[in-house]
Write an enzyme that holds these catalytic residues in place. Sequence first.
Site, PDB file in Angstrom:
ATOM      1  N   ALA A  27     -42.488  28.463  20.244  1.00 20.41           N
ATOM      2  CA  ALA A  27     -41.884  28.835  18.963  1.00 20.41           C
ATOM      3  C   ALA A  27     -41.046  30.094  19.111  1.00 20.41           C
ATOM      4  CB  ALA A  27     -42.977  29.062  17.928  1.00 20.41           C
ATOM      5  N   SER A  64     -43.834  31.759  23.447  1.00 16.41           N
ATOM      6  CA  SER A  64     -43.182  31.987  22.158  1.00 16.41           C
ATOM      7  C   SER A  64     -42.370  33.268  22.153  1.00 16.41           C
ATOM      8  CB  SER A  64     -44.238  32.089  21.063  1.00 16.41           C
ATOM      9  OG  SER A  64     -44.978  30.901  21.024  1.00 16.41           O
ATOM     10  N   LYS A  94     -27.675  22.348  20.681  1.00 13.89           N
ATOM     11  CA  LYS A  94     -26.231  22.118  20.815  1.00 13.89           C
ATOM     12  C   LYS A  94     -25.919  21.968  22.283  1.00 13.89           C
ATOM     13  CE  LYS A  94     -23.146  24.501  22.008  1.00 13.89           C
ATOM     14  NZ  LYS A  94     -22.300  25.610  22.450  1.00 13.89           N
ATOM     15  N   ASN A 118      -3.728 -10.869 -13.706  1.00 12.10           N
ATOM     16  CA  ASN A 118      -3.221 -11.013 -12.335  1.00 12.10           C
ATOM     17  C   ASN A 118      -3.939 -10.039 -11.403  1.00 12.10           C
ATOM     18  OD1 ASN A 118      -1.570 -11.085  -9.984  1.00 12.10           O
ATOM     19  ND2 ASN A 118      -0.311  -9.425 -10.846  1.00 12.10           N
ATOM     20  N   ARG A 169      -3.029   7.989 -10.746  1.00  8.79           N
ATOM     21  CA  ARG A 169      -4.256   8.176 -11.525  1.00  8.79           C
ATOM     22  C   ARG A 169      -5.429   8.694 -10.696  1.00  8.79           C
ATOM     23  NH1 ARG A 169      -3.625   2.279 -14.096  1.00  8.79           N
ATOM     24  NH2 ARG A 169      -2.217   2.133 -12.301  1.00  8.79           N
ATOM     25  N   ASN A 193     -42.089  22.864  28.255  1.00  4.53           N
ATOM     26  CA  ASN A 193     -42.548  23.165  26.902  1.00  4.53           C
ATOM     27  C   ASN A 193     -41.913  24.465  26.443  1.00  4.53           C
ATOM     28  OD1 ASN A 193     -44.147  24.078  24.655  1.00  4.53           O
ATOM     29  ND2 ASN A 193     -45.598  22.465  25.216  1.00  4.53           N
ATOM     30  N   ALA A 241       0.831  -1.209   0.000  1.00  2.00           N
ATOM     31  CA  ALA A 241       0.000   0.000   0.000  1.00  2.00           C
ATOM     32  C   ALA A 241       0.864   1.258   0.000  1.00  2.00           C
ATOM     33  CB  ALA A 241      -0.917  -0.001   1.223  1.00  2.00           C
ATOM     34  N   ARG A 268     -42.681  43.142  28.992  1.00  3.31           N
ATOM     35  CA  ARG A 268     -43.073  43.713  27.702  1.00  3.31           C
ATOM     36  C   ARG A 268     -43.591  45.112  27.979  1.00  3.31           C
ATOM     37  NH1 ARG A 268     -48.154  39.746  27.155  1.00  3.31           N
ATOM     38  NH2 ARG A 268     -47.023  37.808  26.857  1.00  3.31           N
ATOM     39  N   GLY A 293      -1.503  -7.058 -15.662  1.00  4.37           N
ATOM     40  CA  GLY A 293      -0.518  -8.079 -15.990  1.00  4.37           C
ATOM     41  C   GLY A 293      -1.261  -9.319 -16.484  1.00  4.37           C
TER      42      GLY A 293
HETATM   43  C1  UD1 Z   1      -0.222  -4.413 -10.557  1.00  2.11           C
HETATM   44  C2  UD1 Z   1       0.420  -5.688 -11.123  1.00  2.11           C
HETATM   45  C3  UD1 Z   1      -0.398  -6.187 -12.304  1.00  2.11           C
HETATM   46  C4  UD1 Z   1      -1.814  -6.442 -11.842  1.00  2.11           C
HETATM   47  C5  UD1 Z   1      -2.422  -5.179 -11.217  1.00  2.11           C
HETATM   48  C6  UD1 Z   1      -3.766  -5.519 -10.584  1.00  2.11           C
HETATM   49  C7  UD1 Z   1       2.820  -5.598 -10.755  1.00  2.11           C
HETATM   50  C8  UD1 Z   1       4.151  -5.309 -11.346  1.00  2.11           C
HETATM   51  N1  UD1 Z   1       1.775  -5.416 -11.529  1.00  2.11           N
HETATM   52  O1  UD1 Z   1      -0.130  -3.414 -11.541  1.00  2.11           O
HETATM   53  O2  UD1 Z   1       0.154  -7.404 -12.784  1.00  2.11           O
HETATM   54  O3  UD1 Z   1      -2.619  -6.893 -12.932  1.00  2.11           O
HETATM   55  O4  UD1 Z   1      -1.571  -4.667 -10.177  1.00  2.11           O
HETATM   56  O5  UD1 Z   1      -4.388  -4.388 -10.089  1.00  2.11           O
HETATM   57  O6  UD1 Z   1       2.768  -6.003  -9.612  1.00  2.11           O
HETATM   58  N2  UD1 Z   1       2.810  -0.553  -4.535  1.00  2.11           N
HETATM   59  C9  UD1 Z   1       3.745  -0.382  -3.541  1.00  2.11           C
HETATM   60  N3  UD1 Z   1       5.000   0.034  -3.851  1.00  2.11           N
HETATM   61  C10 UD1 Z   1       5.388   0.272  -5.129  1.00  2.11           C
HETATM   62  C11 UD1 Z   1       4.430   0.115  -6.159  1.00  2.11           C
HETATM   63  C12 UD1 Z   1       3.151  -0.316  -5.835  1.00  2.11           C
HETATM   64  O7  UD1 Z   1       3.441  -0.595  -2.366  1.00  2.11           O
HETATM   65  O8  UD1 Z   1       6.561   0.644  -5.332  1.00  2.11           O
HETATM   66  C13 UD1 Z   1       1.451  -0.998  -4.172  1.00  2.11           C
HETATM   67  C14 UD1 Z   1       0.400   0.043  -4.516  1.00  2.11           C
HETATM   68  O9  UD1 Z   1       0.152   0.905  -3.416  1.00  2.11           O
HETATM   69  C15 UD1 Z   1      -0.836  -0.796  -4.857  1.00  2.11           C
HETATM   70  C16 UD1 Z   1      -0.236  -2.111  -5.328  1.00  2.11           C
HETATM   71  O10 UD1 Z   1       1.103  -2.139  -4.911  1.00  2.11           O
HETATM   72  O11 UD1 Z   1      -1.646  -1.045  -3.737  1.00  2.11           O
HETATM   73  C17 UD1 Z   1      -0.322  -2.254  -6.844  1.00  2.11           C
HETATM   74  O12 UD1 Z   1       0.391  -1.175  -7.430  1.00  2.11           O
HETATM   75  P1  UD1 Z   1      -0.107  -0.478  -8.762  1.00  2.11           P
HETATM   76  O13 UD1 Z   1       0.822   0.608  -9.080  1.00  2.11           O
HETATM   77  O14 UD1 Z   1      -1.551  -0.155  -8.664  1.00  2.11           O
HETATM   78  O15 UD1 Z   1       0.144  -1.679  -9.775  1.00  2.11           O
HETATM   79  P2  UD1 Z   1      -0.465  -1.841 -11.226  1.00  2.11           P
HETATM   80  O16 UD1 Z   1       0.341  -1.061 -12.180  1.00  2.11           O
HETATM   81  O17 UD1 Z   1      -1.913  -1.635 -11.202  1.00  2.11           O
HETATM   82 CA    CA Z   2      -3.363  -1.270  -9.536  1.00  3.72          CA
END
Ligand code: UD1
Ligand code: CA
Length: 470
Positions: free
Chosen positions: A384, A409, A355, A176, A22, A381, A16, A444, A145
């Site tokens: 208003a 009120s 509040k 993948n 993107r 009570n 992560a 009043r 991939g």
């Molecule tokens: C990756 C896969 C691809 C697969 C796709 C599915 C690889 C090389 N490619 O591509 O085969 O079909 O996901 O969604 O693995 N991340 C890191 N460190 C890094 C790069 C990425 O922690 O240096 C983490 C990202 O935060 C993300 C995950 O790895 O959660 C996937 O990375 P992302 O850049 O989305 O890979 P894709 O190009 O989508």
């Molecule tokens: Ca991805």
Amino acid sequence: MLSDRPMSKIAAVILAAGQGTRMKSALPKVMHPIAGRPLVHFPVRAALEAGCDEVIVVVGHGREHVTRYLAAAFGERVKTVVQTTQLGTGDAARYGVSAIADCDRVLVFYGDVPLLEAGDLASATRSAAPFALATIVVDDPAGYGRILRDESGDVLEIREHKDLRSDAERAVREINPGIFVSSAAFFTEALAALSPNNAQGELYLTDVVAAARGAGLGIGVIEARAEVLVGINDRVQLAQAEERMLARIADAHRRAGVTVRHGARIDDGVVIGADTVIESGAVLRGDTRVGAGVRVDVGCVLTDVVIEDGVVLKPCSVLEKSLVRANAQIGPFSHLRPESDIGEGAHIGNFVETKKTKLGPGAKANHLAYLGDGLVGARANIGAGTIFCNYDGFLKHTTTIEEDAFIGSDSQLVAPVTIGRGAYVATGTTVTRDVPADALAISRTKQENKEGYASRIKARMKAAKDRKAQ
Ligand code: UD1
Ligand code: CA
């Protein structure tokens, strides 16, 4: 007892660290919320629920933010490790695997798959295969991939989209989704041997598949639900995933006896009792708990609130960090700001704002009022247009209304002030001093009626207007 799980301990390594270019966002991709929780929450929860003995999240972009969140949400059950520069998924996996304390099996997967649930990891965590990966078939494989197989159908390798060499490879729709399982020993060795010899100059986690094949390991394929495994790369996919997630949550409540109308939005973690009705356009989020037999009508927004049984929330009421006790009625168009505590059977009506105010059982404020920093006794009570003047420009002060008092009120209660038990405040009174129990407070100017004056005044004003028009 025999179990179909291998005896070994398994670690989950969740990647992560990526920025998520993107997403076009200052927020790291995995912190974008889905159904009220950051994306990364869901795969981490799935790993924990699937019984992984260690859960390690590789963080990088926005690491402080992600680490802080994971610590708050999961405490010590989740460990984070920092990938300093994002050199690719293979590099990230190296960091993750090297942080494993004492597991001999490893499940590696991507952190951008919020729809993944524990059940989706079950066949991976149970797999005893020397090496296994999930594969799915999608309609549009662009960007993913591809799984390349030999003539006999065995998996050869994963080739990234940018590295594909022919139209035949580009036409492969088996991709993948990013779940791999093997021994810690194999991962350590295969990851160490990766090279950035590819179109993106990155270390690809996916290259461990060819390495497994090269090492003569049998490659197992893990069953997977394609629809939950599509990773989030942009905000269109984020929106699609959230829609699925919200449908899943609504259906779970329906199965538990809640009527959830189309277009209601219930975030992850909200609790709702049986026979409650959630109308269209209602939004329930945060740490919100709703009892049984409650009605949450159209357009209500509930954030971190507790609603007891039998409460009626009429349309378009906004409630935050408050408690509404059994059988109370709120709305339409009421605004309960933080620390409001509405007593059993009490009524808060249209255009009433509260509040930090506690209402006793059966107390009522039915129309157009501001009740800030108040203590209102049972059955009082409030008429208003009543205003609790709680703020003098420097400090907030408390208005206390004892039980059975009646506030006419258009009264202003200038705090700090106390209206005694059963007292009566006449309409239009500005209360600046305490009112003893059972007293009548009235302030009043005396009314005067001048007979026949209305037509004389109107004639004079019409003449003035006519002169101006000439
Ligand atoms: C990756 C896969 C691809 C697969 C796709 C599915 C690889 C090389 N490619 O591509 O085969 O079909 O996901 O969604 O693995 N991340 C890191 N460190 C890094 C790069 C990425 O922690 O240096 C983490 C990202 O935060 C993300 C995950 O790895 O959660 C996937 O990375 P992302 O850049 O989305 O890979 P894709 O190009 O989508
Ligand atoms: Ca991805």
